[in-house]
Design an enzyme around this catalytic site. Sequence first.
Site, PDB file in Angstrom:
ATOM      1  N   HIS A   1       0.774  -1.276  -0.046  1.00  0.00           N
ATOM      2  CA  HIS A   1      -0.054  -0.162   0.009  1.00  0.00           C
ATOM      3  C   HIS A   1       0.929   1.358   0.100  1.00  0.00           C
ATOM      4  O   HIS A   1       0.266   2.296  -0.263  1.00  0.00           O
ATOM      5  CB  HIS A   1      -0.966   0.110   1.149  1.00  0.00           C
ATOM      6  CG  HIS A   1      -2.266   0.823   1.121  1.00  0.00           C
ATOM      7  ND1 HIS A   1      -2.417   1.862  -0.008  1.00  0.00           N
ATOM      8  CD2 HIS A   1      -3.475   0.636   1.493  1.00  0.00           C
ATOM      9  CE1 HIS A   1      -3.647   2.158   0.259  1.00  0.00           C
ATOM     10  NE2 HIS A   1      -4.250   1.376   0.942  1.00  0.00           N
TER      11      HIS A   1
ATOM     12  N   TYR B   1     -14.740   5.645   8.462  1.00  0.00           N
ATOM     13  CA  TYR B   1     -13.715   6.003   7.558  1.00  0.00           C
ATOM     14  C   TYR B   1     -13.984   5.457   6.159  1.00  0.00           C
ATOM     15  O   TYR B   1     -14.527   4.517   5.927  1.00  0.00           O
ATOM     16  CB  TYR B   1     -12.259   5.612   7.814  1.00  0.00           C
ATOM     17  CG  TYR B   1     -11.155   5.900   6.927  1.00  0.00           C
ATOM     18  CD1 TYR B   1     -10.129   6.591   7.623  1.00  0.00           C
ATOM     19  CD2 TYR B   1     -11.016   5.495   6.023  1.00  0.00           C
ATOM     20  CE1 TYR B   1      -9.043   7.185   6.977  1.00  0.00           C
ATOM     21  CE2 TYR B   1      -9.987   5.772   5.007  1.00  0.00           C
ATOM     22  CZ  TYR B   1      -9.026   6.664   5.584  1.00  0.00           C
ATOM     23  OH  TYR B   1      -7.912   6.810   4.707  1.00  0.00           O
TER      24      TYR B   1
END
Length: 809
Positions: free
Chosen positions: A510, A626
């Site tokens: 990531h 989120y």
Amino acid sequence: MAEAHQAVAFQFTVTPDGVDFRLSREALKHIYLSGINSWKKRLIRIKNGILRGVYPGSPTSWLVVVMATVGSSYCNVDISVGLVSCIQRCLPERCGPYQTPQTRELLSMAIFSTGVWVTGIFFFRQTLKLLLSYHGWMFEMHGQTSHFTRIWAICVRLLSSRRPMLYSFQTSLPKLPVPSVPATIQRSGLECSGDGVEKRSGKRVRTEAAVLSGPHGDYNWAGQYLESVQPLLDDEEYYRMEALAKEFQDKTAPRLQKYLILKSWWATNYVSDWWEEYIYLRGRSPLMVNSNYYVMDLVLVKSTNVQAARLGNVVHAMIMYRRKLDREEIKPVMALGMVPMCSYQMERMFNTTRIPGKETDTLQHLSDSRHIAVYHKGRFFKVWLYEGSRLLKPRDLELQFQRILDDPSLPQPGEERLAALTAGGRVEWAQARQAFFSSGKNKAALEAIERAAFFVALDEESHCYDPEDEASLSLYGKALLHGNCYNRWFDKSFTLISFKNGQLGLNTEHAWADAPIIGHLWEFVLGTDSFHLGYTDSGHCLGQPNPELAPPLRLQWDLPAQCQAAIESSYRVAKALADDVELYCFQFLPFGKGLIKKCRTSPDAFVQIALQLAHFRDRGKFCLTYEASMTRMFREGRTETVRSCTNESTAFVQAMMEGSRMKADLQDLFRKASQKHQNMYRLAMTGAGIDRHLFCLYLVSKYLGVSSPFLAEVLSEPWRLSTSQIPQSQIRMFDPDQYPNHLGAGGGFGPVADDGYGVSYMIAGENTIFFHVSSKFSSSETNAQRFGNHIHQALLDIADLFQVPKAES
């Protein structure tokens, strides 16, 4: 083998008769072709650098300016207003045998024309940057475009009409703005009454009456930190947080904000470098599950069952994409077809590895790599992608992968679970790397993996999506997320995973980029595989293989007992982490974005509100939520957070839970919640989000040694519901209406909080949505399948609010 051939390309021995030179003509030929290919790449990069550097100008436009200047002089018209004569007087009179007055005049006109051309490019770039700083178009209702926005759109199209390369717009993109502290924490000008906003001992409470009364003040309320936590706190907790926020805003924040503004003037992006370092590279927990995410293959169609053949086509397509990337032949992603998105994350897609460190990791990116690393049955191989300067064809790559599949050799001691080092703790991996892989054959083998274009895992098991087997998609996702904890190299930018039945997937690191970037590659690869490369009737790649190709190189290791012990220790850590992950993936079939649009709301807002309803039914309370959005309309932008749990969404959920409200009231509450969510998403995309700003303020406070109880508490709040929408159709390589079954199922990630959920979803076409829900077995409060069932029901319940009764239709 290729290395062996190159090693003996030039040899000499000393004999009594002198020095005996021996040359391998074939090896020298490959070395020569490789060098030619390398120089071609350099020249292409130089050419692209020039073309990108003068965009929106071009060499042709320079020639036009020069010809206009020369032509005007022949017509006795001085368009330079005397500047050409001034330049001519400044030139040395005798610089060579051909320095005549005519050549000096032409040189002066060329210098003047170049100056005009460069000035024009600078002017157009600054104008385009100014135009791209306008984001008002995002907040206008569909079909109600203002005259100003229409004029703006025409200007943007005129300045970007020439065909751009991938990075042409980079220097024209605006910088990410730094929000003001009051805008992030507590927007001013809201001390009002009589409009549904109550004042209670200084506390602003967004009541249901305010939600129903209309969108008054939506823009001001969106993005405010105190409002975002209001649905989650009782009065006493809220008063305390409000006091902390006021103290921070009045005393600590002004000093921190000055440093942050200074950084925004100096740096290209005031967030991205800190975000990459502190959120990703400094993380010491395992990458597997905690950071890496996965992407699935097409799930409703299958091209071939031959594992090596599918891999041959896909690897070839990936290197074709890399070639386009190097040559900047990929079109930049454009919002509305005209607003460019930042492309800088694509630079590190290939030839990139995360290198472990004791305190922080680093990203190693190479300009080129001519091989890939492959894992199969506990063995590691190096496979060349080129023969000389020629990229191997799919059939040749199939041959190489089949050779690996047919190789009967056994793993060396400790080799089988070696990749578990990348799945365990980062400190342990860094220590093992320094102790056992810094010299000799271990260093050479590790470099072959870390310097590879990407990593390939040939699995012995089969996975696919079977609509008749509910568990099949979840098992497929689990295999991609962590495998058996040692058959993925989690440090590589991505691992291409190939199952025995030809199904594929990706496991992606990531730190180097976000999901839309790898999604762009994956769409190109699957489209190229399905519609351009093809297979024979027996499922093999097209063409004839070259049996004279040197076989893949088996990597050699010498792993002592201490190293094997470190490998086993990392494996135990990774295995415990993987076994604790519950993943529930499902396809929602009742409807997709087609029906959602009939509800006059955005599909993303529809799903996010459904997630709030599902979570309340699952846990009996709301939580900090989120949702990732992107800030790629700014240079080097990555992501921002949308806090999806709002006063409006909670008011809707509570009304739904009451079960006694009129349908019209519920519809109105839903629309207000949807409008609020869409507005928050737009604010996040346009640089007015709150979480990245607070994150950077926190880092500045740490650098300065300033203690802030408010920031410490904000940054420690757990995200018990972490969500992300998976982008699709970034590249239109085929008509989805004509090929409705060519759908990927998206991908997923592990839960962010130990007692929370991770949810990713892809609104795949008009009639279906894929969900990936993760949680941990160790938490008694969560259950991924239970939550998935609640999501399914919440979607149906909200859709039912907008269905017209048959009697009235």
